[in-house]
Design an enzyme around this catalytic site. Sequence first.
Site, PDB file in Angstrom:
ATOM      1  N   MET A  30      31.347  17.254 -20.409  1.00 10.19           N
ATOM      2  CA  MET A  30      32.519  17.851 -19.752  1.00 10.19           C
ATOM      3  C   MET A  30      33.092  18.976 -20.620  1.00 10.19           C
ATOM      4  O   MET A  30      34.232  19.401 -20.410  1.00 10.19           O
ATOM      5  CB  MET A  30      33.580  16.787 -19.490  1.00 10.19           C
ATOM      6  CG  MET A  30      33.092  15.718 -18.510  1.00 10.19           C
ATOM      7  SD  MET A  30      34.420  14.913 -17.617  1.00 10.19           S
ATOM      8  CE  MET A  30      35.353  14.218 -18.940  1.00 10.19           C
ATOM      9  N   GLY A  31      32.304  19.433 -21.601  1.00  8.27           N
ATOM     10  CA  GLY A  31      32.759  20.552 -22.422  1.00  8.27           C
ATOM     11  C   GLY A  31      33.694  20.126 -23.532  1.00  8.27           C
ATOM     12  O   GLY A  31      33.806  18.950 -23.850  1.00  8.27           O
ATOM     13  N   HIS A  34      31.914  18.953 -29.400  1.00  7.55           N
ATOM     14  CA  HIS A  34      32.063  18.639 -30.829  1.00  7.55           C
ATOM     15  C   HIS A  34      30.710  18.172 -31.349  1.00  7.55           C
ATOM     16  O   HIS A  34      29.709  18.202 -30.611  1.00  7.55           O
ATOM     17  CB  HIS A  34      33.164  17.591 -31.029  1.00  7.55           C
ATOM     18  CG  HIS A  34      33.023  16.386 -30.147  1.00  7.55           C
ATOM     19  ND1 HIS A  34      31.968  15.494 -30.255  1.00  7.55           N
ATOM     20  CD2 HIS A  34      33.767  15.932 -29.105  1.00  7.55           C
ATOM     21  CE1 HIS A  34      32.090  14.546 -29.354  1.00  7.55           C
ATOM     22  NE2 HIS A  34      33.174  14.795 -28.620  1.00  7.55           N
ATOM     23  N   HIS A  37      28.495  15.824 -29.191  1.00  9.52           N
ATOM     24  CA  HIS A  37      27.685  16.481 -28.147  1.00  9.52           C
ATOM     25  C   HIS A  37      26.481  17.195 -28.773  1.00  9.52           C
ATOM     26  O   HIS A  37      25.365  17.121 -28.262  1.00  9.52           O
ATOM     27  CB  HIS A  37      28.517  17.518 -27.389  1.00  9.52           C
ATOM     28  CG  HIS A  37      29.727  16.970 -26.680  1.00  9.52           C
ATOM     29  ND1 HIS A  37      31.008  17.226 -27.100  1.00  9.52           N
ATOM     30  CD2 HIS A  37      29.847  16.195 -25.579  1.00  9.52           C
ATOM     31  CE1 HIS A  37      31.873  16.638 -26.283  1.00  9.52           C
ATOM     32  NE2 HIS A  37      31.196  16.002 -25.347  1.00  9.52           N
ATOM     33  N   GLN A  61      35.956  11.575 -11.411  1.00 11.80           N
ATOM     34  CA  GLN A  61      35.995  10.448 -12.344  1.00 11.80           C
ATOM     35  C   GLN A  61      37.352  10.290 -13.023  1.00 11.80           C
ATOM     36  O   GLN A  61      37.524   9.431 -13.881  1.00 11.80           O
ATOM     37  CB  GLN A  61      34.879  10.562 -13.379  1.00 11.80           C
ATOM     38  CG  GLN A  61      35.037  11.688 -14.384  1.00 11.80           C
ATOM     39  CD  GLN A  61      33.786  11.859 -15.222  1.00 11.80           C
ATOM     40  OE1 GLN A  61      32.744  12.275 -14.745  1.00 11.80           O
ATOM     41  NE2 GLN A  61      33.872  11.508 -16.505  1.00 11.80           N
ATOM     42  N   LYS A 150      28.919   6.119 -27.586  1.00 10.84           N
ATOM     43  CA  LYS A 150      30.394   6.083 -27.636  1.00 10.84           C
ATOM     44  C   LYS A 150      30.943   5.553 -26.308  1.00 10.84           C
ATOM     45  O   LYS A 150      31.864   4.754 -26.273  1.00 10.84           O
ATOM     46  CB  LYS A 150      30.902   7.501 -27.900  1.00 10.84           C
ATOM     47  CG  LYS A 150      32.311   7.766 -27.448  1.00 10.84           C
ATOM     48  CD  LYS A 150      33.204   7.919 -28.633  1.00 10.84           C
ATOM     49  CE  LYS A 150      34.661   7.988 -28.300  1.00 10.84           C
ATOM     50  NZ  LYS A 150      35.006   8.687 -27.090  1.00 10.84           N
ATOM     51  N   ASP A 151      30.347   6.029 -25.200  1.00  9.10           N
ATOM     52  CA  ASP A 151      30.738   5.542 -23.873  1.00  9.10           C
ATOM     53  C   ASP A 151      29.722   4.477 -23.468  1.00  9.10           C
ATOM     54  O   ASP A 151      28.878   4.703 -22.599  1.00  9.10           O
ATOM     55  CB  ASP A 151      30.737   6.716 -22.885  1.00  9.10           C
ATOM     56  CG  ASP A 151      31.725   7.788 -23.308  1.00  9.10           C
ATOM     57  OD1 ASP A 151      32.898   7.676 -22.965  1.00  9.10           O
ATOM     58  OD2 ASP A 151      31.307   8.738 -24.016  1.00  9.10           O
ATOM     59  N   SER A 186      35.782  12.756 -30.217  1.00  8.21           N
ATOM     60  CA  SER A 186      36.069  12.762 -28.787  1.00  8.21           C
ATOM     61  C   SER A 186      36.809  14.044 -28.441  1.00  8.21           C
ATOM     62  O   SER A 186      37.613  14.531 -29.250  1.00  8.21           O
ATOM     63  CB  SER A 186      36.955  11.561 -28.434  1.00  8.21           C
ATOM     64  OG  SER A 186      37.560  11.760 -27.171  1.00  8.21           O
ATOM     65  N   ARG A 188      39.108  14.218 -26.491  1.00  4.85           N
ATOM     66  CA  ARG A 188      40.529  13.860 -26.370  1.00  4.85           C
ATOM     67  C   ARG A 188      41.222  13.760 -27.727  1.00  4.85           C
ATOM     68  O   ARG A 188      42.449  13.690 -27.772  1.00  4.85           O
ATOM     69  CB  ARG A 188      40.680  12.552 -25.590  1.00  4.85           C
ATOM     70  CG  ARG A 188      40.355  12.722 -24.101  1.00  4.85           C
ATOM     71  CD  ARG A 188      40.715  11.485 -23.281  1.00  4.85           C
ATOM     72  NE  ARG A 188      40.654  11.747 -21.861  1.00  4.85           N
ATOM     73  CZ  ARG A 188      39.625  11.421 -21.064  1.00  4.85           C
ATOM     74  NH1 ARG A 188      38.573  10.816 -21.569  1.00  4.85           N
ATOM     75  NH2 ARG A 188      39.662  11.688 -19.772  1.00  4.85           N
TER      76      ARG A 188
HETATM   77  P1  AMP Z   1      31.926  13.946 -22.394  1.00  4.72           P
HETATM   78  O1  AMP Z   1      31.933  15.432 -22.602  1.00  4.72           O
HETATM   79  O2  AMP Z   1      33.075  13.256 -23.036  1.00  4.72           O
HETATM   80  O3  AMP Z   1      31.691  13.558 -20.966  1.00  4.72           O
HETATM   81  O4  AMP Z   1      30.648  13.423 -23.188  1.00  4.72           O
HETATM   82  C1  AMP Z   1      29.377  13.917 -22.914  1.00  4.72           C
HETATM   83  C2  AMP Z   1      28.362  13.075 -23.651  1.00  4.72           C
HETATM   84  O5  AMP Z   1      28.618  13.137 -25.054  1.00  4.72           O
HETATM   85  C3  AMP Z   1      28.435  11.594 -23.249  1.00  4.72           C
HETATM   86  O6  AMP Z   1      27.129  11.083 -23.170  1.00  4.72           O
HETATM   87  C4  AMP Z   1      29.195  10.990 -24.394  1.00  4.72           C
HETATM   88  O7  AMP Z   1      28.926   9.612 -24.592  1.00  4.72           O
HETATM   89  C5  AMP Z   1      28.687  11.816 -25.553  1.00  4.72           C
HETATM   90  N1  AMP Z   1      29.605  11.725 -26.696  1.00  4.72           N
HETATM   91  C6  AMP Z   1      30.943  11.941 -26.666  1.00  4.72           C
HETATM   92  N2  AMP Z   1      31.472  11.714 -27.894  1.00  4.72           N
HETATM   93  C7  AMP Z   1      30.438  11.341 -28.694  1.00  4.72           C
HETATM   94  C8  AMP Z   1      30.331  10.952 -30.063  1.00  4.72           C
HETATM   95  N3  AMP Z   1      31.387  10.902 -30.864  1.00  4.72           N
HETATM   96  N4  AMP Z   1      29.116  10.646 -30.543  1.00  4.72           N
HETATM   97  C9  AMP Z   1      28.019  10.685 -29.741  1.00  4.72           C
HETATM   98  N5  AMP Z   1      28.055  11.029 -28.446  1.00  4.72           N
HETATM   99  C10 AMP Z   1      29.246  11.357 -27.922  1.00  4.72           C
END
Ligand code: AMP
Length: 278
Positions: A30-31, A34, A37, A61, A150-151, A186, A188
């Site tokens: 979702m951009g 860090h 990602h 979501q 993480k998720d 994260s 967030r």
């Molecule tokens: P998001 O942008 O939050 O939807 O995350 C995109 C992907 O990055 C998802 O598969 C997350 O589980 C993964 N992700 C987010 N934070 C971390 C982290 N700290 N370490 C590893 N993967 C992460």
Amino acid sequence: MKVISKISELRTCIADYKRNGQSIGFVPTMGNLHKGHVSLVERSKKENNITTASIFVNPTQFGPNEDFNKYPRTLENDLKKLTAAGCDLVFTPDVNEMYPDGLNNIFVSENKKSTVLCGKFRPGHFSGVLTVVAKLLGLLEPDKSYFGLKDYQQYILIKDMAAILDLGTEIIGCPIIRESDGLAMSSRNNYLSGEQKSRALMLSKALLNMKKHFDSGNKNVTQLKSHGLNLLSQNVDVQYVEVVDPNYLTPVKEARHGDVITAACFCDNIRLIDNIIL
Ligand code: AMP
């Protein structure tokens, strides 16, 4: 790096890769990228000829009182990070491109593992996640898809969906990347002030503390949980702390190697999740 926001153009590119026999890895995001990602992109680079990613803040979501509108959107910076990591293609659709018929016509739903843990507190969340991921997998046609542990619940649900619906991609779970102090990275975390960050840190500390007790022989989940909760409840509002089976996500009474300690809390109005595998 190709930056593509239209489905028609994406399909042409993917068809070219396929025609040339190139394997495709995919990292949906979702951009507000860090190092967590970026670690997924790096893993995909090692295992595929072509690495693709997506950046899409998926409205379906987010709950009505959640942070969809203020979710950090940092496209320019994200593109720099993806380019530096060697990503070959990023798909950056807008909401109309993804949902031309509106937001609530057809959903992928799961009714068991999506109703526990985070799903209990975020009704509809995983349905939104599964739907958008199913659509992205249909568009990018990856051989391998990379998700962060993480998720953890999200990873399990997507793995189940890909297997049950024969989506033809291997779902790969990748380790949690943390700040040097232990806080799980994260998007967030950007919301946290310095003071909030020091309280948020207690989440990873509490999980580590529980694991330490497990490693020194305590398998009793009630006791393990109380070790975590002692630390957490002084600092954040705990939503849940559970020790669960790694595949079924059901709570266990006696913790075993491979079980997952997983927790969610609010640091003021900022929701944080983390987990650790025993
Ligand atoms: P998001 O942008 O939050 O939807 O995350 C995109 C992907 O990055 C998802 O598969 C997350 O589980 C993964 N992700 C987010 N934070 C971390 C982290 N700290 N370490 C590893 N993967 C992460």
